[in-house]
Design an enzyme around this catalytic site. Structure first.
Site: not given
Length: 246
Positions: A73, A99
């Site tokens: 990410k 999340d």
């Protein structure tokens, strides 16, 4: 139970002609990531599992080594944040909803840039994920509502802060797009190209027949497919996978 949905509306020509896909330069993105310490992650061969499945070869991109964050990410978040700072050096605070991995990536990059990070997390967030983000120096807010509400709260926080300060000192780094908010998500997608750029170099002339991608919010999978359709001469079949519980 496995549910298969086939995409009958796909057009390779349309993908290649998409403005943001056709103009992106993977080397420019990879060069940026090198400046913040990126190291190519391994593409692992799994001969035992390939034999068990009755296929010639099976490859797995191991992202557990990426930036020491155990996830890919940061490729997207770091590039988008760099682009935001490039356009507006006055930014002091980054904000997002997450999340887990995306929020940690934003917090990590904010710390590297000497900026603050405010991270909103939805109901049911695992405490270890929140703690990992806090360890990157971010302020974490776990709300008693769903992810979509966390996104709205992060967006509202940025809008209110900038309105109060009279300038764009806050920046929303969200990997979900909506009408009027496309620039940052597209930069996040562009940042992911470093990963598939590495894979392209690693496989060399080996032909890939099928590519399996996790879906998530969709930006990563769309990014990888966009690169392949633009850069690979013989694109493989692409299968996006998502659990029923998602």
């Amino acid at each position: 139970m496995i549910c298969v949905i086939e995409n009958n509306n796909f057009s390779l020509r349309d993908v290649k002609q998409t403005p943001y896909i056709s103009s992106w330069d993977p080397k420019e993105v990879a060069d940026f990531h090198e400046t913040i310490g990126n190291k190519e992650t391994p593409l692992v061969k799994l001969p035992g599992l390939a034999k068990r499945l009755g296929i010639g070869s099976l490859l797995l991109k191991d992202e557990s080594h990426r930036f020491g964050l155990n996830a890919f990410k940061a490729l997207g978040a770091s590039y988008a944040m760099y682009r935001q700072i490039e356009k507006n050096p006055q930014i002091k605070t980054f904000c997002t909803a997450t999340d887990g991995n995306h929020g940690r990536a934003v917090a990590w990059m904010a710390r590297k840039l000497g900026r603050k990070a405010f991270i909103y997390m939805p109901q049911g967030t695992v405490s270890d994920r929140a703690r990992a983000i806090e360890q990157e120096g971010a302020d974490v807010f776990v709300i008693n509502q769903a992810y979509d509400i966390a996104v709205k709260m992060a967006s509202t926080r940025v809008d209110e802060a900038n309105k109060k300060l009279g300038n764009h000192f806050w920046s929303l780094i969200q990997d979900t797009a909506w009408d009027g908010y496309e620039e940052v998500p597209l930069d996040i997608m562009k940042g992911y190209w470093t990963q598939i750029h590495e894979i392209t170099r690693q496989i060399g002339k080996e032909k890939i027949d099928v590519l399996f991608l996790q879906t998530g919010v969709g930006s990563w999978a769309a990014s990888i497919i966009g690169y392949i359709m633009k850069e690979w001469q013989n694109p493989p079949a692409c299968i996006s996978v998502e659990p029923h519980s998602a």
